[in-house]
Design an enzyme around this catalytic site. Structure first.
Site, mmCIF file in Angstrom:
data_model
loop_
_atom_site.group_PDB
_atom_site.id
_atom_site.type_symbol
_atom_site.label_atom_id
_atom_site.label_comp_id
_atom_site.label_asym_id
_atom_site.label_seq_id
_atom_site.Cartn_x
_atom_site.Cartn_y
_atom_site.Cartn_z
ATOM 1 N N VAL A 14 0.833 -1.201 0.000
ATOM 2 C CA VAL A 14 0.000 0.000 0.000
ATOM 3 C C VAL A 14 0.871 1.256 0.000
ATOM 4 C CG1 VAL A 14 -1.740 1.299 1.304
ATOM 5 C CG2 VAL A 14 -1.853 -1.192 1.206
ATOM 6 N N LYS A 65 2.229 3.048 -6.892
ATOM 7 C CA LYS A 65 1.912 2.356 -8.145
ATOM 8 C C LYS A 65 1.090 3.239 -9.086
ATOM 9 C CE LYS A 65 0.056 -0.870 -5.686
ATOM 10 N NZ LYS A 65 0.517 -0.349 -4.396
ATOM 11 N N SER A 66 0.007 3.814 -8.556
ATOM 12 C CA SER A 66 -0.855 4.644 -9.405
ATOM 13 C C SER A 66 -0.121 5.895 -9.877
ATOM 14 C CB SER A 66 -2.126 5.030 -8.638
ATOM 15 O OG SER A 66 -2.868 3.886 -8.278
ATOM 16 N N LYS A 88 -33.102 -35.481 17.087
ATOM 17 C CA LYS A 88 -32.802 -36.237 15.866
ATOM 18 C C LYS A 88 -32.604 -37.715 16.154
ATOM 19 C CE LYS A 88 -29.101 -33.856 15.087
ATOM 20 N NZ LYS A 88 -29.225 -33.055 16.318
ATOM 21 N N SER A 106 -25.142 -31.698 10.919
ATOM 22 C CA SER A 106 -24.870 -31.285 9.530
ATOM 23 C C SER A 106 -25.311 -29.842 9.303
ATOM 24 C CB SER A 106 -25.549 -32.232 8.535
ATOM 25 O OG SER A 106 -26.884 -32.504 8.872
#
Length: 636
Positions: free
Chosen positions: A33, A37-38, A473, A541
């Site tokens: 950062v 670059k730009s 269950k 699950s």
């Protein structure tokens, strides 16, 4: 400054012809950062006279708005087009820009430096020939510098410009430049780069951008623009064997059937023998059709339609290859994966893989290791998180044609897409096919599932009981199985706790382990369905994706999702094992409903609310539905 003016030519055709003859260099700028670059790209556009007078005036006004002093221009504003980028002073998206010199044409990708947007940087790097790695002279080589450099090497870029920027802020110190160059070269010595050209610059001041700067008399190398104009990028795509993925079957009328696509490597002409993969069928090229008419030959980069002498079944996603040098075909690979999602990668989960024009389902079957971007050490890991790179074994639901990425970038690179969100979550590079992919074949058996089920007088089905711990269950499943047994039916129950004592004893309760837990149970359930059994599966699950995977393992109608539903407070009151109490106290981590999510079924075959029904009433409901659906009668 004068607006850009093209050189004078006698007519527009001669000008366009001169542009077509220029070579094209694709490159990226990358790094950490605020390394500049730009600003670097903006300076290149400015110096190559690609900015018109009105753009320049607007840029000066914008520069003042965002705090630039005096007459200085903030060149980063030329490419940081998003409002958020300008406000934060960072690059987020990948910005592509075109510019041209007398010697060459360029397409540059300004890629973000922030770690959060590493996936965008990898996207920009995937089509580049060269990388400008930016380093702030005040900071030196950072972790993100190493990460970006590793990705650059990973995607096959061989040429790096090490741009040591902001030299004006360190007094144009040769000692600083030499130290950073040595540090980077030591790190990059095993990355396989063919060239690393280090250049001291100030993108803001223009030092060593177009002309060698008087501020660095100790530097005797080329400025950036000269280097970009002259660096030789060797492309051997034309020398490689012919490859063309079929993007479209072109059938405008009954008299024409061709296969359209872009040639990735090699060349093709009428009369050449080609092979269609994965089918392996061969034929000869009859015509090479382009927009302007038939061609005598088409080469890498051309988009054409090929017609063949023989009628061969070829579909979108198939690959046409040179018959004497075909691509490989497999459905299992070792691959290097860069994970690009905030959510972690789950081995065993089914994703969508897109490679060329082909889409298929893919599972990461084994996470072998992840790679430390600083040391390149191989570290043990069960999964990958955002921006992590790992080597994995993957399995597809069908065979595909491929070349190893190192041999052909466009035949060996792929992306991974989440099936639920359609988000691109990863990119991968095929290293090689796994040997077992060609050694293992499905054995045909004479006794079928239908025969086994008929002997038992029933239709096989998976009753998948899902819900929170304490919802009931196992209780309901146990009653259902007892009643089925009394009816003479053949059953088996796979209970979550029982399976973890044996088959899945090596798995914990992280999200990744839960995914693998369900994958294994799904495979066992599928085998039991093949045996003709009624299978009762009692597992929390928690993830819809894994329940959906099991459903897809078997035929339509053979998977019943039974949502055993109870409010969390009711499940906690029934907590005979004391698990919720321990989870609330922090003694159990990743407990579903407390610090790990549960995704309830959206359209289950059965929805049982056990806070409204007794266990016996719930079991009665399951059996009535099974009988009504014909699972308890002798199959035809």
């Amino acid at each position: 400054m004068n607006a850009y003016a093209a050189p004078q030519f006698s007519n527009i055709e001669s000008y366009l012809d001169s542009q077509l003859r220029k070579s094209l260099l694709r490159f990226i700028t990358c790094g950490s950062v605020d390394d500049g670059k730009s600003t670097m790209i903006g300076r290149l556009l400015y110096e190559s006279k690609m900015i018109f007078d009105d753009q320049l005036a607007s840029l000066k006004n914008e520069s003042k708005k965002f705090g630039t002093q005096g007459e200085e221009i903030d060149f980063a504003l030329l490419v940081d087009g998003l409002a958020a980028e300008r406000e934060q002073g960072i690059t987020i998206d990948v910005a592509y820009r075109f510019f041209s010199t007398d010697a060459r044409k360029f397409i540059v990708a300004d890629t973000p430096g922030h770690e959060q947007y590493t996936r965008n940087m990898a996207t920009g790097a995937s089509t580049a020939d060269l990388a400008i790695v930016m380093i702030d002279a005040r900071k030196g080589v950072l972790t993100q510098t190493r990460r970006h450099s590793f990705i650059v090497s990973l995607v096959g870029i061989k040429h790096v410009v090490l741009c040591i920027n902001k030299m004006d802020l360190v007094g144009y110190s040769q000692e600083t430049f030499d130290a950073i160059r040595a540090d980077y070269q030591e790190f990059a010595k095993d990355l396989g780069f063919e060239s690393i050209q280090a250049i001291p610059v100030s993108a803001l001041k223009g030092d060593n951008i177009v002309e060698r700067s008087e501020n660095t008399p100790w530097y005797d190398g080329p400025p950036i623009m000269t280097y970009l104009d002259t660096v030789e990028i060797r492309s051997d795509a034309k020398e490689k064997a012919f490859r063309m993925p079929v993007q479209w079957v072109n059938r405008p009328n009954l008299d024409f059937r061709g296969f359209a696509g872009q040639i990735l490597s090699g060349a093709v002409k009428p009369g050449d023998k080609v092979r269609a993969l994965p089918s392996g069928k061969s034929s000869r090229v009859e015509r090479v059709v382009a927009m302007g008419g038939d061609l005598d030959e088409a080469v890498e980069g051309h988009s054409v339609t090929l017609t063949l002498e023989d009628e061969i079944d070829i579909s979108r996603g198939d690959v046409l290859c040179a018959d004497n040098e075909p691509a490989e075909v497999s459905d299992q690979f070792q691959a290097t994966i860069l994970w690009m999602s905030d959510g972690e990668m789950f081995p065993g989960r089914s994703y969508v893989m897109k490679i060329g024009a082909r889409e298929c389902q893919v599972q990461i079957t084994e996470q072998k290791y992840k790679i430390d971007v600083n040391t390149r050490a191989h570290e043990a890991a069960k999964t990958l998180h955002l921006n992590e790179i790992g080597v994995c074994n993957i399995a597809l639901d069908r065979e595909i044609a491929f070349d190893a990425y190192k041999d052909n970038r466009r035949m060996g690179g792929f992306i991974i897409i989440d099936r639920m969100t359609n988000e691109t979550v990863g990119m991968g590079l095929i290293n090689f096919a796994l040997r077992r992919a060609s050694n293992i074949h499905k054995q045909t058996l004479d006794v079928s599932k239908d025969v086994r089920a008929s002997m038992k007088g029933q239709k096989p089905v998976i009753l998948w009981f899902t819900g929170l711990s304490g919802a009931g269950k196992s209780t309901v499943a146990n009653i259902v199985e007892k009643r089925l047994t009394h009816m003479g039916k053949h059953t088996y129950t796979l209970d979550g706790d029982n399976v973890r004592h044996g088959l899945n004893h090596d798995l914990g309760f992280t999200d990744a382990d839960r995914v693998e837990n369900i994958r294994r149970v799904g495979e066992v359930s599928k085998l039991m369905i093949d045996a003709g059994l009624i299978v009762l599966v009692s597992f929390i699950s928690p993830f819809r994706a894994e329940r959906r995977i099991v459903r897809q393992m078997v035929e339509d109608g053979e998977f019943w999702e039974v949502f055993v539903d109870a409010p969390l407070e009711v499940a906690e009151r029934r907590d005979v094992k004391g698990l919720y109490k321990k989870a609330r106290a922090g003694e159990i981590k990743n407990f579903t409903g407390i610090d790990s999510p549960y995704e309830p079924p959206e359209d289950p075959e059965l929805h049982i609310e056990t806070h409204k029904l007794s266990p016996d009433e719930a079991a009665d409901l399951v059996l009535k539905r099974l009988e009504a659906a014909g699972f308890l009668v002798q199959p035809d």
